[in-house]
Design a protein around this motif. Structure first.
Motif, PDB file in Angstrom:
ATOM      1  N   GLY A  42       3.821  -0.793  -0.076  1.00  0.00           N
ATOM      2  CA  GLY A  42       3.269  -2.128   0.111  1.00  0.00           C
ATOM      3  C   GLY A  42       2.039  -2.071   0.989  1.00  0.00           C
ATOM      4  O   GLY A  42       1.790  -1.068   1.667  1.00  0.00           O
ATOM      5  N   SER A  46       3.035  -5.453   5.415  1.00  0.00           N
ATOM      6  CA  SER A  46       4.061  -5.967   4.489  1.00  0.00           C
ATOM      7  C   SER A  46       5.470  -5.857   5.050  1.00  0.00           C
ATOM      8  O   SER A  46       6.408  -6.429   4.493  1.00  0.00           O
ATOM      9  N   ARG A 217       6.067  -7.084   0.183  1.00  0.00           N
ATOM     10  CA  ARG A 217       4.907  -7.927   0.458  1.00  0.00           C
ATOM     11  C   ARG A 217       5.367  -9.101   1.319  1.00  0.00           C
ATOM     12  O   ARG A 217       6.361  -9.747   1.001  1.00  0.00           O
TER      13      ARG A 217
END
Length: 227
Positions: A42, A46, A217
């Motif tokens: 990510g 994140s 995320r």
């Protein structure tokens, strides 16, 4: 039925910031099976490293449940958590975290000594030999290259034979060639000892080497795929 070694249910993490509490992890539910290699990917911010820290009990979840090897990490006091990590987990950081006043051999032997192993230095020597540093074991961290320091950190993490190995961007401070060598070594040692590996990485090629990849995320799971 698969043997779950790490289990997280509705885990949230909020940390104090300048403007108050900042949400870092938002309702993470995730199980990791014994022997599995899991890549956490990510963008920056994140929540990858924070998730890894919560898995290892190095950061306490604000809410939800975190279990490792059937033990509720949230219910443990700090001393109990430290003992649990010492006996069951190995952690490898991007910045190595070696003690500068100790030689490579002493750095690797330290967790074994703390655990009461009588053969701590013999085992530490064997671990350094396994990562190709037999000729550097009496050198201090400042006398070692970045790749050599990460090899020492790997040897230290694996010396107690942990069931769970957590690695936070272990190649982040290394050049590409050395990074590949470290990852070859990490996966080779994982395969040899049968540990469960959770790896935080930005690199797609490194994540692709894992059995499973979870994408994050904004502190939440965006994707979860098997190789």
């Amino acid at each position: 039925m698969a043997d779950t070694v790490l289990s997280m249910k509705e885990v949230e993490l909020k940390l104090e910031g300048n403007a108050g509490l900042v949400p870092i992890l938002n309702g993470i539910t995730l199980d990791v099976q014994r022997g599995q290699s899991l890549g956490l990917t990510g963008p920056s911010g994140s929540g990858k490293s924070s998730l890894l820290m919560v898995m290892g009990g190095l950061e306490r979840a604000t809410s939800g449940q975190v279990q490792a090897l059937g033990q509720d990490l949230g219910a443990m006091q700090e001393d109990a958590l430290a003992r649990f990590r010492r006996h069951h987990m190995g952690v490898v950081f991007q910045n190595f975290h070696l003690l500068p006043t100790m030689t490579a051999l002493e750095n690797v032997a330290l967790p074994l000594e703390i655990a009461g192993a009588r053969d701590a230095f013999a085992r530490a020597k064997a671990e350094l030999e396994a990562v190709g540093l037999a000729h550097r074991m009496h050198h201090h961290p400042t006398e070692l290259s970045g790749g050599e320091q990460q090899r020492v950190a790997l040897a230290r993490a694996l010396a107690p034979r942990p069931e769970i190995l957590l690695a936070d961007e272990p190649t982040g401070n290394l050049d590409a060639r050395t990074g590949v060598q470290i990852m070859d070594l990490l996966f080779g040692l994982r395969d040899h000892y049968g540990a469960t590996l959770v790896l935080v990485t930005h690199a797609a090629d490194l994540a692709a080497r894992c059995d499973r990849v979870v994408g994050l995320r904004d502190g939440a799971i965006l994707s979860d795929s098997l190789a």
